[in-house]
Design a protein around this motif. Structure first.
Motif, PDB file in Angstrom:
ATOM      1  N   LYS A   1       0.849  -1.182   0.000  1.00  0.00           N
ATOM      2  CA  LYS A   1       0.000   0.000   0.000  1.00  0.00           C
ATOM      3  C   LYS A   1       0.894   1.245   0.000  1.00  0.00           C
ATOM      4  N   PRO A   2       0.792   2.055  -1.034  1.00  0.00           N
ATOM      5  CA  PRO A   2       1.534   3.315  -0.989  1.00  0.00           C
ATOM      6  C   PRO A   2       0.966   4.188   0.122  1.00  0.00           C
ATOM      7  N   ASN A   3       1.822   4.826   0.883  1.00  0.00           N
ATOM      8  CA  ASN A   3       1.346   5.691   1.949  1.00  0.00           C
ATOM      9  C   ASN A   3       1.683   7.141   1.624  1.00  0.00           C
ATOM     10  N   ASP A   4       1.490   7.994   2.572  1.00  0.00           N
ATOM     11  CA  ASP A   4       1.710   9.415   2.342  1.00  0.00           C
ATOM     12  C   ASP A   4       3.137   9.823   2.703  1.00  0.00           C
ATOM     13  N   ASN A   5       4.088   8.943   2.482  1.00  0.00           N
ATOM     14  CA  ASN A   5       5.487   9.256   2.733  1.00  0.00           C
ATOM     15  C   ASN A   5       6.061   9.958   1.501  1.00  0.00           C
ATOM     16  N   SER A   6       5.343  10.985   1.075  1.00  0.00           N
ATOM     17  CA  SER A   6       5.746  11.686  -0.135  1.00  0.00           C
ATOM     18  C   SER A   6       6.511  12.956   0.225  1.00  0.00           C
ATOM     19  N   THR A   7       7.008  13.578  -0.800  1.00  0.00           N
ATOM     20  CA  THR A   7       7.763  14.805  -0.592  1.00  0.00           C
ATOM     21  C   THR A   7       6.816  15.937  -0.238  1.00  0.00           C
ATOM     22  N   GLY A   8       7.273  16.802   0.620  1.00  0.00           N
ATOM     23  CA  GLY A   8       6.469  17.940   1.046  1.00  0.00           C
ATOM     24  C   GLY A   8       6.947  19.218   0.384  1.00  0.00           C
ATOM     25  N   TYR A   9       6.866  20.292   1.110  1.00  0.00           N
ATOM     26  CA  TYR A   9       7.251  21.594   0.578  1.00  0.00           C
ATOM     27  C   TYR A   9       8.699  21.950   0.910  1.00  0.00           C
ATOM     28  N   GLU A  10       9.474  20.982   1.406  1.00  0.00           N
ATOM     29  CA  GLU A  10      10.844  21.300   1.789  1.00  0.00           C
ATOM     30  C   GLU A  10      11.710  21.717   0.606  1.00  0.00           C
ATOM     31  N   ALA A  11      11.433  21.207  -0.587  1.00  0.00           N
ATOM     32  CA  ALA A  11      12.237  21.562  -1.755  1.00  0.00           C
ATOM     33  C   ALA A  11      11.855  22.918  -2.331  1.00  0.00           C
ATOM     34  N   VAL A  12      10.698  23.440  -1.944  1.00  0.00           N
ATOM     35  CA  VAL A  12      10.282  24.759  -2.428  1.00  0.00           C
ATOM     36  C   VAL A  12      11.270  25.825  -1.954  1.00  0.00           C
ATOM     37  N   SER A  13      11.842  25.612  -0.788  1.00  0.00           N
ATOM     38  CA  SER A  13      12.775  26.609  -0.251  1.00  0.00           C
ATOM     39  C   SER A  13      14.036  26.741  -1.098  1.00  0.00           C
ATOM     40  N   LEU A  14      14.333  25.750  -1.930  1.00  0.00           N
ATOM     41  CA  LEU A  14      15.513  25.845  -2.786  1.00  0.00           C
ATOM     42  C   LEU A  14      15.304  26.806  -3.951  1.00  0.00           C
ATOM     43  N   GLY A  15      14.069  27.214  -4.185  1.00  0.00           N
ATOM     44  CA  GLY A  15      13.784  28.147  -5.272  1.00  0.00           C
ATOM     45  C   GLY A  15      14.418  29.509  -5.085  1.00  0.00           C
ATOM     46  N   GLY A  16      14.775  29.865  -3.876  1.00  0.00           N
ATOM     47  CA  GLY A  16      15.386  31.161  -3.628  1.00  0.00           C
ATOM     48  C   GLY A  16      16.888  31.124  -3.495  1.00  0.00           C
ATOM     49  N   CYS A  17      17.491  29.954  -3.698  1.00  0.00           N
ATOM     50  CA  CYS A  17      18.946  29.906  -3.520  1.00  0.00           C
ATOM     51  C   CYS A  17      19.677  29.063  -4.556  1.00  0.00           C
ATOM     52  N   LEU A  18      18.979  28.575  -5.578  1.00  0.00           N
ATOM     53  CA  LEU A  18      19.645  27.780  -6.613  1.00  0.00           C
ATOM     54  C   LEU A  18      19.395  28.329  -8.017  1.00  0.00           C
ATOM     55  N   PRO A  19      19.914  29.511  -8.336  1.00  0.00           N
ATOM     56  CA  PRO A  19      19.686  30.011  -9.698  1.00  0.00           C
ATOM     57  C   PRO A  19      20.596  29.306 -10.701  1.00  0.00           C
TER      58      PRO A  19
END
Length: 184
Positions: free
Chosen positions: A14-32
């Motif tokens: 059974k796939p569970n909700d162990n998915s990625t969250g919003y933690e990678a969104v924070s990289l949008g301001g520091c990885l140009p």
């Protein structure tokens, strides 16, 4: 993804909700990504550069996380490589589609207001820490017993002490009393 042992001894995937969250969104301001080659990341073109780097890092993170979490099921014979790759592609696409708006906004803010660089770098550091933990955890859970023993042997030979590796019995916490199910 979870493997649940039923009362009759069979296993349910059974796939569970162990998915990625919003933690990678924070990289949008520091990885140009320097798309123009001019060495700057200011203005609207800078917003595009920040957004592109953030969306790419989000997609790569989501794909790698999904691939590693499905590796245990593939080794158990509950899915094949084609299913694993299809789910990996879908996870990357869904994450990019659902969270790219946030990354674009953060990227534009980083490009238009360069004074936010310190705050966004700190947020990226925190988000990167969560990403590192989640990917490391998924990686160690995807290893089978032979791989863990080989990793322990190599770490000992190199004089390294890898925390958590000594208590890891087998992949995904399975042990001799409750072994990983074999392919049917």
């Amino acid at each position: 993804m979870s493997l649940t042992k039923n009362t009759d001894g069979s296993y349910t995937f059974k796939p569970n909700d162990n998915s990625t969250g919003y933690e990678a969104v924070s990289l949008g301001g520091c990885l140009p990504l320097d798309l123009t080659g001019d060495g700057t990341s200011l203005g609207l073109m800078g917003g595009l550069e920040y957004s592109t780097g953030g969306v790419l890092s989000l997609g790569l993170y989501a794909a790698l996380h999904k691939f590693l979490t499905l590796e245990v099921a593939r080794k158990a014979g509950l899915c094949d490589r084609a299913f694993q790759l299809k789910e990996t592609r879908n996870a990357a696409w869904e994450n990019c589609r659902d969270k790219s708006v946030y990354i674009i906004i953060i990227g534009l803010l980083a490009a238009i207001f360069p004074g936010l660089g310190g705050i966004l770098a700190f947020a990226g550091l925190i988000g990167g820490g969560f990403i590192t933990y989640k990917l490391g955890s998924a990686f160690f859970k995807s290893l089978d017993e032979e791989q863990i023993l080989e990793l322990k042997k190599q770490a000992t030979a190199a004089g390294l002490n890898v925390p958590g590796l000594d208590d890891a019995a087998t992949a995904a916490g399975y042990d001799e009393q409750d072994p990983l199910p074999a392919a049917a």
